[in-house]
Design a protein around this motif. Structure first.
Motif, PDB file in Angstrom:
ATOM      1  N   LYS A   1       0.823  -1.180  -0.595  1.00 38.99           N
ATOM      2  CA  LYS A   1      -0.154  -0.165  -0.226  1.00 38.99           C
ATOM      3  C   LYS A   1       0.741   1.338   0.299  1.00 38.99           C
ATOM      4  CE  LYS A   1      -4.285  -1.789  -0.070  1.00 38.99           C
ATOM      5  NZ  LYS A   1      -5.743  -0.915  -0.714  1.00 38.99           N
ATOM      6  N   GLN A   2       2.107   1.345   1.293  1.00 34.40           N
ATOM      7  CA  GLN A   2       2.620   1.770   0.949  1.00 34.40           C
ATOM      8  C   GLN A   2       3.166   2.208  -0.833  1.00 34.40           C
ATOM      9  OE1 GLN A   2       6.207   2.898   0.492  1.00 34.40           O
ATOM     10  NE2 GLN A   2       6.299   4.511   1.546  1.00 34.40           N
ATOM     11  N   LYS A   3       3.827   1.387  -1.291  1.00 36.62           N
ATOM     12  CA  LYS A   3       4.521   1.676  -1.950  1.00 36.62           C
ATOM     13  C   LYS A   3       3.929   2.044  -4.081  1.00 36.62           C
ATOM     14  CE  LYS A   3       6.415  -1.514  -3.679  1.00 36.62           C
ATOM     15  NZ  LYS A   3       6.690  -3.086  -4.331  1.00 36.62           N
ATOM     16  N   SER A   4       2.709   1.601  -3.487  1.00 36.08           N
ATOM     17  CA  SER A   4       1.547   2.405  -4.158  1.00 36.08           C
ATOM     18  C   SER A   4       0.927   3.933  -4.201  1.00 36.08           C
ATOM     19  CB  SER A   4       0.017   0.921  -4.704  1.00 36.08           C
ATOM     20  OG  SER A   4      -0.375   1.502  -3.311  1.00 36.08           O
ATOM     21  N   GLY A   5       0.788   4.296  -2.483  1.00 33.37           N
ATOM     22  CA  GLY A   5       0.548   5.723  -2.438  1.00 33.37           C
ATOM     23  C   GLY A   5      -0.520   5.716  -1.576  1.00 33.37           C
ATOM     24  N   GLY A   6      -1.263   4.568  -1.275  1.00 35.82           N
ATOM     25  CA  GLY A   6      -3.055   3.981  -0.815  1.00 35.82           C
ATOM     26  C   GLY A   6      -2.846   3.558   0.320  1.00 35.82           C
ATOM     27  N   PHE A   7      -3.264   3.130   1.040  1.00 36.40           N
ATOM     28  CA  PHE A   7      -3.552   3.308   2.720  1.00 36.40           C
ATOM     29  C   PHE A   7      -4.488   1.809   2.550  1.00 36.40           C
ATOM     30  CE2 PHE A   7      -7.619   5.524   2.192  1.00 36.40           C
ATOM     31  CZ  PHE A   7      -8.096   4.744   2.459  1.00 36.40           C
ATOM     32  N   VAL A   8      -3.927   1.141   4.208  1.00 37.96           N
ATOM     33  CA  VAL A   8      -5.177   0.505   4.755  1.00 37.96           C
ATOM     34  C   VAL A   8      -6.590   0.390   5.003  1.00 37.96           C
ATOM     35  CG1 VAL A   8      -4.573  -1.879   5.693  1.00 37.96           C
ATOM     36  CG2 VAL A   8      -2.365  -1.345   5.317  1.00 37.96           C
ATOM     37  N   GLY A   9      -6.810  -0.361   5.151  1.00 36.84           N
ATOM     38  CA  GLY A   9      -8.366  -0.086   4.369  1.00 36.84           C
ATOM     39  C   GLY A   9      -8.768  -1.208   6.451  1.00 36.84           C
ATOM     40  N   LYS A  10      -9.333  -0.451   7.069  1.00 34.37           N
ATOM     41  CA  LYS A  10     -10.262  -1.675   8.260  1.00 34.37           C
ATOM     42  C   LYS A  10     -11.488  -3.034   7.288  1.00 34.37           C
ATOM     43  CE  LYS A  10     -11.938   0.326  11.415  1.00 34.37           C
ATOM     44  NZ  LYS A  10     -10.567  -0.174  12.613  1.00 34.37           N
ATOM     45  N   VAL A  11     -11.603  -2.356   6.336  1.00 34.36           N
ATOM     46  CA  VAL A  11     -12.580  -4.294   6.151  1.00 34.36           C
ATOM     47  C   VAL A  11     -11.136  -4.883   5.457  1.00 34.36           C
ATOM     48  CG1 VAL A  11     -13.401  -4.767   4.208  1.00 34.36           C
ATOM     49  CG2 VAL A  11     -14.993  -2.886   5.514  1.00 34.36           C
ATOM     50  N   GLU A  12     -10.279  -4.297   4.343  1.00 33.29           N
ATOM     51  CA  GLU A  12      -9.205  -5.167   3.948  1.00 33.29           C
ATOM     52  C   GLU A  12      -8.171  -5.928   4.922  1.00 33.29           C
ATOM     53  OE1 GLU A  12      -7.005  -3.561   0.672  1.00 33.29           O
ATOM     54  OE2 GLU A  12      -6.319  -1.444   1.639  1.00 33.29           O
ATOM     55  N   ALA A  13      -8.059  -5.055   5.941  1.00 31.70           N
ATOM     56  CA  ALA A  13      -7.651  -5.969   6.827  1.00 31.70           C
ATOM     57  C   ALA A  13      -7.838  -7.376   7.682  1.00 31.70           C
ATOM     58  CB  ALA A  13      -6.416  -4.579   7.875  1.00 31.70           C
ATOM     59  N   GLY A  14      -8.792  -6.405   7.873  1.00 34.82           N
ATOM     60  CA  GLY A  14      -9.916  -8.348   8.524  1.00 34.82           C
ATOM     61  C   GLY A  14     -10.318  -9.390   7.331  1.00 34.82           C
ATOM     62  N   ALA A  15     -10.007  -8.752   6.131  1.00 34.36           N
ATOM     63  CA  ALA A  15     -10.604  -9.957   5.051  1.00 34.36           C
ATOM     64  C   ALA A  15      -8.974 -10.312   5.634  1.00 34.36           C
ATOM     65  CB  ALA A  15     -10.689  -9.886   3.793  1.00 34.36           C
ATOM     66  N   LEU A  16      -8.303 -10.361   5.144  1.00 36.84           N
ATOM     67  CA  LEU A  16      -6.881 -10.581   5.117  1.00 36.84           C
ATOM     68  C   LEU A  16      -6.491 -11.531   6.097  1.00 36.84           C
ATOM     69  CD1 LEU A  16      -4.676 -11.168   3.237  1.00 36.84           C
ATOM     70  CD2 LEU A  16      -3.443  -9.264   4.522  1.00 36.84           C
ATOM     71  N   ARG A  17      -6.927 -11.370   7.875  1.00 33.38           N
ATOM     72  CA  ARG A  17      -6.930 -11.744   8.872  1.00 33.38           C
ATOM     73  C   ARG A  17      -7.433 -12.793   8.786  1.00 33.38           C
ATOM     74  NH1 ARG A  17      -7.384  -7.321  12.145  1.00 33.38           N
ATOM     75  NH2 ARG A  17      -9.243  -7.712  12.978  1.00 33.38           N
ATOM     76  N   ASP A  18      -8.554 -12.737   7.927  1.00 33.82           N
ATOM     77  CA  ASP A  18      -9.366 -13.757   8.329  1.00 33.82           C
ATOM     78  C   ASP A  18      -8.898 -14.964   7.194  1.00 33.82           C
ATOM     79  OD1 ASP A  18     -11.782 -15.538   8.821  1.00 33.82           O
ATOM     80  OD2 ASP A  18     -12.036 -15.083   7.348  1.00 33.82           O
ATOM     81  N   MET A  19      -8.512 -14.440   5.934  1.00 34.27           N
ATOM     82  CA  MET A  19      -7.928 -15.143   5.288  1.00 34.27           C
ATOM     83  C   MET A  19      -6.443 -16.546   5.794  1.00 34.27           C
ATOM     84  SD  MET A  19      -7.672 -17.451   2.779  1.00 34.27           S
ATOM     85  CE  MET A  19      -9.484 -16.120   2.069  1.00 34.27           C
ATOM     86  N   ALA A  20      -5.532 -15.679   6.531  1.00 33.32           N
ATOM     87  CA  ALA A  20      -4.620 -15.220   7.097  1.00 33.32           C
ATOM     88  C   ALA A  20      -4.920 -16.620   8.576  1.00 33.32           C
ATOM     89  CB  ALA A  20      -3.222 -14.426   7.139  1.00 33.32           C
ATOM     90  N   MET A  21      -5.462 -16.388   9.423  1.00 37.21           N
ATOM     91  CA  MET A  21      -5.509 -16.923  10.565  1.00 37.21           C
ATOM     92  C   MET A  21      -6.618 -18.826   9.756  1.00 37.21           C
ATOM     93  SD  MET A  21      -6.191 -14.034  13.741  1.00 37.21           S
ATOM     94  CE  MET A  21      -4.656 -13.262  13.854  1.00 37.21           C
ATOM     95  N   LYS A  22      -6.581 -18.514   9.017  1.00 41.20           N
ATOM     96  CA  LYS A  22      -7.234 -20.060   8.546  1.00 41.20           C
ATOM     97  C   LYS A  22      -6.618 -20.853   8.146  1.00 41.20           C
ATOM     98  CE  LYS A  22     -12.566 -17.826   7.393  1.00 41.20           C
ATOM     99  NZ  LYS A  22     -13.319 -18.358   6.715  1.00 41.20           N
ATOM    100  N   ALA A  23      -5.092 -20.509   7.764  1.00 36.98           N
ATOM    101  CA  ALA A  23      -4.536 -20.646   6.939  1.00 36.98           C
ATOM    102  C   ALA A  23      -4.650 -22.028   5.684  1.00 36.98           C
ATOM    103  CB  ALA A  23      -3.718 -21.882   8.303  1.00 36.98           C
ATOM    104  N   TYR A  24      -5.165 -21.362   5.334  1.00 36.78           N
ATOM    105  CA  TYR A  24      -5.500 -22.465   4.097  1.00 36.78           C
ATOM    106  C   TYR A  24      -4.266 -22.120   3.021  1.00 36.78           C
ATOM    107  CZ  TYR A  24     -10.398 -21.571   5.151  1.00 36.78           C
ATOM    108  OH  TYR A  24     -11.733 -21.676   4.955  1.00 36.78           O
TER     109      TYR A  24
END
Length: 451
Positions: free
Chosen positions: A324-347
């Protein structure tokens, strides 16, 4: 197991429901309060409908087609599949495929929801529920289902044990009857629903002795209380990359100083807030990349090799922040939650998940749960286990003509590839126009390889 794109899965294919327990009124209240925010309305309705469709006196040869379910829910096969796998991911449904003289059919084994105590103790479920409904509603639900032990204080328990009430033959107690032993062994073979767990080989180990000693000395928190929260701490460590001293500091800042116990809810929220603040100010310092000459990466150009090394070194949270820093954007709460859910499910391993994040952000300004789940399903079903395999799968997909994009595997049937671009996050029209040139440039950089 095949998904709904399989040639054999059509509305005419039959289904059969198999209960594992019984769904009562209390379970329905728990489902509505705790599971509905995670499942969504379609998955919630499907789960309840399957319970209603449990066979009474019917035979399996009299099974109904999936078309019946699709009609009652007013959804198509794709939405049915997406609803079903949500139930599977939460341990409510297990799906099996069988075949008899009438053709293939699906068996849906149904499980009751966890008790509120078990739900709130489960780190994956409680973290995701917190992300979906926010801290205020989460606290209200926790209060609703909490049990006060005050009335039991200063009391003497006089409860009788089993053998104090029921008398058994001493010989049977010493030597278990053969029939009892045989039948017990049959029941023990029944597979229990497994909740998602982290692969310990994919994360750096923690020094539990250090953590235990420090929090006991500084905050009077017992080793037993640390053990009760071990899974939560491992999950937070794996996703955010926090070390022992940081964990100790956050436990101290958020613990219950009255009862000298870890406050899991405050700990989760505090670490999440710290991540969002750091990620949106600037990306954390990335480790120096070191040239690698392993056989796994020698077929990739320099740009891809650097990407692979970064994917292996950073946690999903740090990798997302860096992108996100590289593209000049920011980390949103929803996408952070979506990624954390996917990571913690450990697929998928964290390094593979990082490559997925990189791929999605080339064609979408933000991560979304449908996009993450679509790619994760495809990669999991096609045996993608390393970041090199993930990058190669992306390359193979992009280099094939659009009308002939199929993923080949010698040990698999050839199936139509998933068109991942169709499920990317929706953005306002004017935002799409403003970003179109940047997105085209990013796609070109991803597709053009050094020769």
């Amino acid at each position: 197991m095949s998904n709904n794109s399989s040639d054999s899965f059509t509305p005419l294919v039959g289904y059969w429901c198999l209960p594992s327990g019984r769904l009562n009124d209390e379970d329905r209240h728990i489902l509505t309060d705790l599971y509905l925010p995670i499942l969504g309305t379609e998955a919630f309705s499907l789960y309840l409908l399957l319970w209603e469709k449990l066979p009474n006196k019917e035979l399996v040869t009299q099974r109904k087609p999936h078309a019946e379910l699709l009609s009652l829910l007013s959804i198509d096969l794709k939405r049915f599949y997406e609803a079903r796998i949500k139930g599977e991911a939460l341990g409510l449904i297990r799906t099996f495929r069988k075949k008899d003289e009438l053709g293939p059919y699906y068996v849906y084994q149904l499980f009751e929801p966890l008790s509120p105590d078990d739900f709130f103790k489960d780190d994956l479920l409680s973290i995701f529920l917190y992300e979906q409904i926010g801290d205020k509603k989460y606290r209200l639900l926790a209060d609703k289902y909490s049990h006060s032990e005050r009335i039991l204080q200063n009391s003497d328990e006089i409860t009788k044990d089993f053998l104090e009430v029921f008398k058994l033959n001493n010989d049977d107690l010493i030597n278990t009857p053969t029939d009892v032993e045989n039948i017990r062994s049959e029941f023990s073979k029944t597979a229990k629903t497994q909740k998602p767990v982290l692969n310990e080989n994919d994360i750096q180990p923690l020094d539990w002795e250090l953590i235990s000693d420090r929090i006991e000395q500084s905050f009077k928190i017992s080793p037993d209380n640390l053990l009760e929260n071990q899974d939560l701490i491992i999950n937070l460590h794996a996703f955010y990359g926090i070390d022992e001293m940081t964990i100790i500091d956050f436990i101290g800042k958020t613990c219950d100083i009255v009862n000298n116990k870890i406050d899991s809810d405050r700990l989760k929220k505090s670490i999440q807030d710290r991540f969002e603040k750091n990620a949106n100010i600037s990306a954390r310092q990335q480790p120096e990349t070191v040239e690698t000459k392993s056989n796994d990466t020698q077929n990739f150009n320099r740009s891809d090799q650097l990407l692979l090394q970064q994917a292996k070194k950073l946690t999903p949270a740090d990798f997302l922040a860096a992108q996100k820093q590289k593209s000049g954007g920011f980390v949103g709460k929803v996408e952070a939650g979506a990624l954390r859910d996917m990571a913690m499910k450990a697929y998928l391993p964290a390094s593979v998940l990082n490559i997925m994040v990189y791929y999605i952000l080339q064609s979408s300004p933000a991560l979304s749960t449908p996009f993450l789940e679509t790619v994760a399903n495809d990669w999991t079903q096609n045996g993608v286990k390393t970041p090199e395999q993930a990058l190669q799968r992306i390359t193979d997909f992009q280099n094939k003509p659009r009308g002939k994009r199929r993923y080949n595997n010698k040990n698999r049937k050839v199936e139509q590839a998933t068109d991942w671009s169709k499920v990317k996050a929706k953005v306002p029209t004017n935002q799409k126009q403003n970003n179109s040139v940047q997105l085209q440039d990013r796609l070109k950089r991803l597709r053009n390889k050094d020769k």
